[in-house]
Structure formats: C-alpha cells, structure tokens
Scaffold this motif. Structure first.
Motif, mmCIF file in Angstrom:
data_model
loop_
_atom_site.group_PDB
_atom_site.id
_atom_site.type_symbol
_atom_site.label_atom_id
_atom_site.label_comp_id
_atom_site.label_asym_id
_atom_site.label_seq_id
_atom_site.Cartn_x
_atom_site.Cartn_y
_atom_site.Cartn_z
ATOM 1 N N ASN A 1 -88.600 -29.389 34.815
ATOM 2 C CA ASN A 1 -88.784 -28.831 36.151
ATOM 3 C C ASN A 1 -90.236 -28.933 36.607
ATOM 4 N N ASP A 2 -91.170 -28.647 35.683
ATOM 5 C CA ASP A 2 -92.584 -28.728 36.032
ATOM 6 C C ASP A 2 -92.994 -30.171 36.340
ATOM 7 N N ILE B 1 -94.466 -31.502 39.926
ATOM 8 C CA ILE B 1 -95.743 -32.199 40.080
ATOM 9 C C ILE B 1 -95.538 -33.554 40.742
ATOM 10 N N TYR C 1 -99.961 -34.187 35.435
ATOM 11 C CA TYR C 1 -99.649 -32.907 34.804
ATOM 12 C C TYR C 1 -100.838 -32.385 34.006
ATOM 13 N N PRO D 1 -94.483 -30.238 28.603
ATOM 14 C CA PRO D 1 -94.090 -29.740 29.932
ATOM 15 C C PRO D 1 -92.575 -29.712 30.076
ATOM 16 N N SER D 2 -92.103 -28.786 30.871
ATOM 17 C CA SER D 2 -90.678 -28.735 31.152
ATOM 18 C C SER D 2 -90.316 -29.802 32.166
ATOM 19 N N ILE E 1 -96.797 -23.651 41.686
ATOM 20 C CA ILE E 1 -96.753 -24.708 40.676
ATOM 21 C C ILE E 1 -98.158 -25.067 40.220
ATOM 22 N N ARG F 1 -99.422 -22.622 37.769
ATOM 23 C CA ARG F 1 -98.746 -22.699 36.457
ATOM 24 C C ARG F 1 -99.226 -23.885 35.621
ATOM 25 N N LEU F 2 -99.941 -24.793 36.233
ATOM 26 C CA LEU F 2 -100.394 -25.986 35.520
ATOM 27 C C LEU F 2 -101.324 -25.575 34.379
#
Length: 355
Positions: free
Chosen positions: A23-24, A28, A303, A20-21, A241, A244-245
């Motif tokens: 930012n992500d 979360i 995540y 994961p980035s 978001i 995008r998970l």
C-alpha cells in the motif's frame, strides 16, 4: 559487553531498511505520478520556473508554509493561483498594506437583526484566511500586529475572534511574498516569525528563451484551461503518506549535523560559521529538513529518503534561519553562501554506515 544504541527521538519510527508495504509503495507511486501531471498542467500557464513549482509542491505535501522573495512581475501570484486551480482548492489573496487590520484577515463579528422577533445577535463573517491556499502579498508592508494574526493562523490552523475559536479549512497552505528591492516603509519579519515558514523560496529572472516564450504567450488571445488533478481530500491523504515515509538514523543525523553546523557555539561548527554567523538554525530547522526530504523523495516517486533529498531542501530551510554578523556583511558573505559552504563541509554518511 554490548550495549544497545540509544533510540533517536527525532527519527522515531521504522528505518528506511524496513520492508515497505504494498500500500505504501503504491501510494508513493501515485504521488510521483500526481506530481508529474500537476507540473504538466501548471506548465500550460507558467513557463519555466520548474524548480520553484517542485519547491512549492514539496512544502504543500509537507504541510509547511512558504516565504517567496522576488521582484515584481515574476508571476508569483499567477503561479500560486494556477497551483490552486490544478489541485481544486479554494484560493484567496490578501494585499498587505500599512492600514490592514487583523480583522481584515481573520474576519469579524457583525450585528444581525432577527426580522421575526426584532432581536439582535452577533454573526461571525469569515475573513480571507478561510481558504485552502492563501497568498499574503508583501507581508512585510503591514504592521506586526496584523502579521501576528496571520502567523497565529499558520501555526495553529485556527483563528480566535471575540473569545470563540474557528478551525481553518484543510489543507491550509500560506505563501507570503516580499519584494527584495524596496524596503522603505516596511515592517521586517522578526527571526521568530521567519522561523514559522518552512521554506524561503527565491524567485529568479527566467532564462532568455523562457522570457521570449512568456512574452509571446501572454500577449496572445489564446485562453488556457487548467485541468484539476487532485482535490483537498486527496492532498490530505498524500500529506499523511509523506509523514509515514521512514528515514534512517544516518540520514537523519546528517540533517542534525547540518543544523548544528550553523550554530557558532556548537562544537562541530566550522571556522567560517564562528566567524560569520551570529545565530544559527534551531531544532525546527532539523524537523523541516527531515520532513522536506521525505516530501522531496515522495513527490519523486522514491520510497527511500537519501542525503540528496536533504541537500535539495537545505537552502530552502536554512537560508532564513542563518543570521550573519557585521563581518559577513562587510565581506559579502550571504546566508546562501554559508549554506553552500556547509553542504561542502558536513560529511554525509558513507555506504558502510548503513550496514
């Protein structure tokens, strides 16, 4: 000779094993913290029913709509209004009655006279559907034509009046209620319209200690002020978001197998499905299982989407999409019972499957 695995269109996107980035991960984490603060604010007004609040927030962050079924007096309206206050969204309530017309929901054109030149023009007056959160109270008490006007708005996010199309505000979240006791003079939603609702949420009676606390809190003159935690723009960002998970094919196929097992003519359907079910869940149920699991993970600050997240939303997604037959009714087998049996029957992925 080795062959590459066929891509699964349902699970398009990165696997949950992808790194994961930053930012992500940060997003979360913020969503998990926002959920905790939201529940804290809502708890100032709503005592108990924490799982219902989680279910509503899961649907909200999934961009789904909910059907809420419960007897009168269980604070359904208060709960929805409080959520709207805590996230700073516009809220409207419509009491559905047999004489309600589609224009009473969507709005209508009125003739307006120009005081300068004396000419007349039509002006569109928005109906109560133009809100971020709409409570459709006792939706089954209005005729199908009026029900369809709301369901079109839910599906398309727009309304069409006199040939002109108007976009509804974003985010747009519908909660429709039904009273499970009194069915005389009602217009039950057909299966195709029930399928438009992501979740079917059942409101139960509170626990004795919660009921006592409710009685004490609501019979005092103490006013409670709910703080605003999120606004509409932040909600839309968090909804993106959630989508995008990533989710692994193994967890995704578990959702697929759950839905397939509700269909009596499917080869993997267990014997009790063939005996008690006349019609099972469609592909939209699979989409909602995956999306609901993503949102459930995200609001928990996780995540990685797991089978447990799918299981948590499975009753909400499947109970109104499983149509039982006469034999099931005769033996007292409800759709909820079928879903419970399926969760025990369908094999989840093992740890080795992820390697």
């Amino acid at each position: 000779m080795t062959t590459s695995a066929k891509p699964n269109p349902l699970m398009a996107g990165p696997l949950s094993t992808a790194a994961p980035s930053a930012n992500d991960l940060d997003a979360i984490k913020r969503l998990g913290e926002a959920r905790t603060r939201l529940k804290s604010e809502i708890a100032k007004v709503i005592i108990g029913q924490e799982h219902i609040v989680d279910d509503l927030l899961t649907a909200l962050f999934s961009r789904g709509h909910c059907l809420m079924i419960g007897v009168p007096g269980l604070a359904k309206t208060l709960m929805v209004r409080t959520i709207a206050q805590a996230i700073d969204l516009g809220f409207n309530r419509i009491q559905f009655t047999p004489d309600l017309m589609p224009s009473d929901i969507t709005g209508t054109d009125i003739i307006e006279e120009d005081k300068v030149n004396g000419g007349r023009t039509f002006r569109f007056v928005q109906g109560p559907v133009f809100a971020n959160i709409l409570l459709a109270d006792e939706i089954n008490r209005t005729p199908p034509k009026t029900q369809a006007a709301l369901l079109q708005a839910m599906q398309e996010g727009q309304v069409t009046v006199s040939g002109r199309t108007y976009d509804l505000p974003r985010p747009f979240f519908v909660l429709a209620t039904q009273n499970p006791i009194e069915q005389e003079g009602t217009y039950p939603l057909p299966e195709a319209q029930l399928d438009r609702f992501m979740f079917d949420i059942r409101i139960r009676y509170p626990k004795p200690e919660e009921e006592l606390a409710i009685a004490k809190a609501t019979t005092s003159d103490h006013a409670v002020e709910v703080s605003k935690i999120l606004n509409g723009s932040e909600i839309q960002q968090l909804q993106q978001i959630v989508r995008r998970l990533p989710i692994s094919d193994h967890v995704g196929m578990y959702a697929v197998n759950l839905a397939r097992s509700t269909r009596p003519d499917d080869e993997i359907a267990p014997a009790f499905t063939k005996n008690y079910v006349s019609w099972g869940a469609g592909t939209r149920a699979v989409q909602y299982l995956v999306l609901g699991a993503k949102a459930r993970a995200a609001i928990s600050g996780d995540y990685h989407v797991t089978v447990d997240h799918v299981k948590a939303v499975a009753p909400l997604v499947l109970r109104h999409r499983v149509m039982t037959n006469f034999q099931a009714e005769a033996e007292g087998i409800s759709p909820d019972k079928i879903v419970t049996m399926l969760l025990e029957q369908v094999t989840p992925p093992k740890a080795d499957d992820y390697r």
